[in-house]
Write a protein that holds these residues in place. Structure first.
Motif, PDB file in Angstrom:
ATOM      1  N   ASP A 253       0.835  -1.204   0.000  1.00  0.00           N
ATOM      2  CA  ASP A 253       0.000   0.000   0.000  1.00  0.00           C
ATOM      3  C   ASP A 253       0.872   1.257   0.000  1.00  0.00           C
ATOM      4  N   VAL A 254       1.992   1.218   0.738  1.00  0.00           N
ATOM      5  CA  VAL A 254       2.921   2.358   0.748  1.00  0.00           C
ATOM      6  C   VAL A 254       3.634   2.460  -0.601  1.00  0.00           C
ATOM      7  N   PHE A 255       3.956   1.303  -1.192  1.00  0.00           N
ATOM      8  CA  PHE A 255       4.577   1.303  -2.519  1.00  0.00           C
ATOM      9  C   PHE A 255       3.639   1.958  -3.538  1.00  0.00           C
ATOM     10  N   ALA A 256       2.336   1.662  -3.433  1.00  0.00           N
ATOM     11  CA  ALA A 256       1.347   2.275  -4.331  1.00  0.00           C
ATOM     12  C   ALA A 256       1.305   3.786  -4.127  1.00  0.00           C
ATOM     13  N   LEU A 257       1.428   4.222  -2.876  1.00  0.00           N
ATOM     14  CA  LEU A 257       1.455   5.657  -2.595  1.00  0.00           C
ATOM     15  C   LEU A 257       2.670   6.325  -3.232  1.00  0.00           C
ATOM     16  N   ILE A 258       3.825   5.645  -3.173  1.00  0.00           N
ATOM     17  CA  ILE A 258       5.033   6.190  -3.801  1.00  0.00           C
ATOM     18  C   ILE A 258       4.837   6.321  -5.311  1.00  0.00           C
ATOM     19  N   ALA A 259       4.213   5.312  -5.922  1.00  0.00           N
ATOM     20  CA  ALA A 259       3.955   5.346  -7.369  1.00  0.00           C
ATOM     21  C   ALA A 259       3.005   6.496  -7.721  1.00  0.00           C
ATOM     22  N   ILE A 260       1.951   6.670  -6.924  1.00  0.00           N
ATOM     23  CA  ILE A 260       1.002   7.762  -7.170  1.00  0.00           C
ATOM     24  C   ILE A 260       1.693   9.113  -6.995  1.00  0.00           C
ATOM     25  N   PHE A 261       2.535   9.198  -5.974  1.00  0.00           N
ATOM     26  CA  PHE A 261       3.287  10.444  -5.773  1.00  0.00           C
ATOM     27  C   PHE A 261       4.166  10.750  -6.980  1.00  0.00           C
ATOM     28  N   ALA A 262       4.836   9.724  -7.515  1.00  0.00           N
ATOM     29  CA  ALA A 262       5.716   9.920  -8.672  1.00  0.00           C
ATOM     30  C   ALA A 262       4.932  10.469  -9.865  1.00  0.00           C
ATOM     31  N   VAL A 263       3.751   9.899 -10.106  1.00  0.00           N
ATOM     32  CA  VAL A 263       2.923  10.340 -11.241  1.00  0.00           C
ATOM     33  C   VAL A 263       2.461  11.780 -11.039  1.00  0.00           C
ATOM     34  N   THR A 264       1.967  12.090  -9.843  1.00  0.00           N
ATOM     35  CA  THR A 264       1.468  13.449  -9.589  1.00  0.00           C
ATOM     36  C   THR A 264       2.592  14.474  -9.601  1.00  0.00           C
ATOM     37  N   MET A 265       3.787  14.087  -9.148  1.00  0.00           N
ATOM     38  CA  MET A 265       4.906  15.020  -9.179  1.00  0.00           C
ATOM     39  C   MET A 265       5.337  15.295 -10.622  1.00  0.00           C
ATOM     40  N   TRP A 266       5.377  14.230 -11.441  1.00  0.00           N
ATOM     41  CA  TRP A 266       5.730  14.406 -12.854  1.00  0.00           C
ATOM     42  C   TRP A 266       4.717  15.301 -13.556  1.00  0.00           C
ATOM     43  N   LEU A 267       3.435  15.086 -13.293  1.00  0.00           N
ATOM     44  CA  LEU A 267       2.393  15.927 -13.887  1.00  0.00           C
ATOM     45  C   LEU A 267       2.524  17.376 -13.426  1.00  0.00           C
ATOM     46  N   SER A 268       2.834  17.554 -12.140  1.00  0.00           N
ATOM     47  CA  SER A 268       2.996  18.902 -11.597  1.00  0.00           C
ATOM     48  C   SER A 268       4.148  19.627 -12.279  1.00  0.00           C
ATOM     49  N   GLN A 269       5.276  18.909 -12.467  1.00  0.00           N
ATOM     50  CA  GLN A 269       6.440  19.501 -13.146  1.00  0.00           C
ATOM     51  C   GLN A 269       6.106  19.841 -14.595  1.00  0.00           C
ATOM     52  N   LYS A 270       5.393  18.945 -15.256  1.00  0.00           N
ATOM     53  CA  LYS A 270       5.049  19.155 -16.666  1.00  0.00           C
ATOM     54  C   LYS A 270       4.132  20.361 -16.834  1.00  0.00           C
ATOM     55  N   VAL A 271       3.104  20.431 -15.980  1.00  0.00           N
ATOM     56  CA  VAL A 271       2.169  21.558 -16.053  1.00  0.00           C
ATOM     57  C   VAL A 271       2.882  22.870 -15.770  1.00  0.00           C
ATOM     58  N   MET A 272       3.785  22.849 -14.799  1.00  0.00           N
ATOM     59  CA  MET A 272       4.539  24.055 -14.456  1.00  0.00           C
ATOM     60  C   MET A 272       5.423  24.504 -15.607  1.00  0.00           C
ATOM     61  N   MET A 273       6.104  23.559 -16.261  1.00  0.00           N
ATOM     62  CA  MET A 273       6.975  23.908 -17.396  1.00  0.00           C
ATOM     63  C   MET A 273       6.169  24.423 -18.583  1.00  0.00           C
ATOM     64  N   ASP A 274       5.017  23.794 -18.836  1.00  0.00           N
ATOM     65  CA  ASP A 274       4.156  24.259 -19.925  1.00  0.00           C
ATOM     66  C   ASP A 274       3.622  25.656 -19.635  1.00  0.00           C
ATOM     67  N   ALA A 275       3.352  25.919 -18.358  1.00  0.00           N
ATOM     68  CA  ALA A 275       2.792  27.214 -17.974  1.00  0.00           C
ATOM     69  C   ALA A 275       3.798  28.349 -18.133  1.00  0.00           C
ATOM     70  N   THR A 276       5.085  28.041 -17.956  1.00  0.00           N
ATOM     71  CA  THR A 276       6.116  29.086 -18.016  1.00  0.00           C
ATOM     72  C   THR A 276       6.845  29.102 -19.355  1.00  0.00           C
ATOM     73  N   LYS A 277       6.389  28.267 -20.291  1.00  0.00           N
ATOM     74  CA  LYS A 277       7.045  28.213 -21.601  1.00  0.00           C
ATOM     75  C   LYS A 277       6.722  29.486 -22.394  1.00  0.00           C
ATOM     76  N   THR A 278       7.743  30.054 -23.051  1.00  0.00           N
ATOM     77  CA  THR A 278       7.558  31.245 -23.879  1.00  0.00           C
ATOM     78  C   THR A 278       8.176  31.021 -25.252  1.00  0.00           C
ATOM     79  N   ASP A 279       7.791  31.887 -26.212  1.00  0.00           N
ATOM     80  CA  ASP A 279       8.292  31.740 -27.580  1.00  0.00           C
ATOM     81  C   ASP A 279       9.786  32.018 -27.690  1.00  0.00           C
ATOM     82  N   ASN A 280      10.293  32.898 -26.822  1.00  0.00           N
ATOM     83  CA  ASN A 280      11.709  33.264 -26.905  1.00  0.00           C
ATOM     84  C   ASN A 280      12.573  32.526 -25.884  1.00  0.00           C
ATOM     85  N   GLN A 281      12.087  31.388 -25.413  1.00  0.00           N
ATOM     86  CA  GLN A 281      12.833  30.613 -24.418  1.00  0.00           C
ATOM     87  C   GLN A 281      14.101  30.038 -25.022  1.00  0.00           C
TER      88      GLN A 281
END
Length: 358
Positions: A253-281
């Motif tokens: 059950d704790v292993f499943a929590l770690i896996a869920i955390f990994a997915v949500t952290m990756w999504l959080s990083q992706k959304v953050m990078m997409d949000a701050t992406k600019t044309d002149n980056q």
């Protein structure tokens, strides 16, 4: 009263209000994230501004690369001119770190194990369990032990004075328990508690204590046992408790929590990078951010396999990541709407000026 005890008491109060410790941790996370809303808005604005200003920053760095002092001065002038704080994006993280550390310390503490160590939530068997915590069955009259385990007392006690029950407190719970024999799994273990460690009673009453009931906790396996200590001499209460060998365990059950955390952290990083992406980056910086977004979750997950993190802390982290994703999307939409309105206002002004010239 220390901060860990205060945190456990706050969680207990919250659990009474919302119906359980799992929901209490989620509510606590929501409160923390809402409290940091304005700082998160500033952080996201700061990151977006950094991307927009990156070409100019790079030009200053290239121009004055042979003169670090002048470059630093020009950068500070540039930041001031654009009302930009390069450290602004770190503030929400710095504020959340003490909260995370305090929650981690509270959930692995004997106080929390005593009041909620066996609390279930959804598929989580115990909020205090870690990934490789060995199995311990609380309150079965036998204490699971290994030779190097750490045994501590809970904060509360029941003492008997002339047959009358009285509530008392324990001072220095981590040091109050004395182990009078070597810890040998399967053999009885002799324990003692000095009367000096009992608080909440008058000094004259300490000498009249016949016996006391203490919660003995094995911190390594999150197991609690209610043990009766008898008065054997002037200064101490003693007890003997049977022990059993502990067995290694892996909590899926704790292993499943770690896996869920990994997915949500990756999504959080992706959304953050997409949000701050600019044309002149800058392409190099974009590639670096993408690598960080990929490898940072991997590094953190690897750490979680080494450091024993309680399931309740993962519940906090997962909830925090989900809220972070929602916040990032909402704040980015707000920033984009503001930018669009500014562009529309500029276009309208240019149109009016063009009509006046005609």
């Amino acid at each position: 009263m220390d901060f860990i005890t205060l945190t456990v008491k706050f969680l207990s109060m919250l659990a009474l209000l919302v119906g359980g410790y799992g929901i209490a941790i989620i509510v606590l996370t929501i409160v923390v994230r809402l409290g940091l809303w304005k700082l998160n808005v500033k952080q996201q604005r700061s990151m977006k501004m950094m991307q927009n200003l990156q070409p100019k920053l790079k030009a200053i760095q290239d121009r004055y690369k042979n003169n670090p002092q002048v470059m630093q001065q020009k950068l500070m002038e540039f930041y001031k001119e654009h009302d930009f704080n390069p450290m602004g994006g770190c503030l929400p993280l710095l504020i959340q770190m003490p909260i995370f550390i305090l929650l981690y310390s509270a959930l692995i503490s004997p106080q929390f194990i005593q009041v909620a160590g066996n609390q279930h939530f959804l598929f989580i068997n115990s909020l205090a369990t870690t990934l490789r915590a060995t199995a311990g069955i609380s309150n079965n009259g036998k204490l699971g032990v290994a030779p190097n385990d750490k045994l501590v007392l809970g904060n509360n006690a029941v003492v008997y004075i002339a047959g009358v029950k009285r509530s008392a407190k324990i001072k220095n719970g981590a040091q109050a328990l004395q182990i009078k024999s070597d810890i040998v799994p399967g053999q009885d273990l002799d324990l003692a508690v000095s009367l000096d460690n009992i608080d909440g009673l008058k000094f004259s009453e300490l000498g009249k204590i016949d016996k006391a009931e203490f919660t003995v906790t094995n911190s390594n396996i999150r197991e609690n046992e209610q043990v009766t200590f008898e008065r054997t001499d002037t200064d101490n209460l003693t007890a003997t408790i049977p022990t059993v060998p502990i067995k290694g365990g892996f909590h899926w059950d704790v292993f499943a929590l770690i896996a869920i955390f990994a997915v949500t952290m990756w999504l959080s990083q992706k959304v953050m990078m997409d949000a701050t992406k600019t044309d002149n980056q800058d392409p190099t910086q974009a590639a670096l951010q993408k690598s960080m977004g990929t490898f940072m979750p991997i590094m953190i997950i690897a750490t979680f396999f080494v450091i024993p993190i309680p399931a309740g802390v993962f519940l906090y982290l997962i909830t925090s990541n989900i809220i972070q994703i929602a916040q990032t999307i909402m704040i980015n939409k707000q920033i984009d709407d503001e930018t669009a309105k500014k562009k529309e206002a500029v276009s309208n002004d240019e149109l009016k000026n063009a009509k006046k010239l005609n």
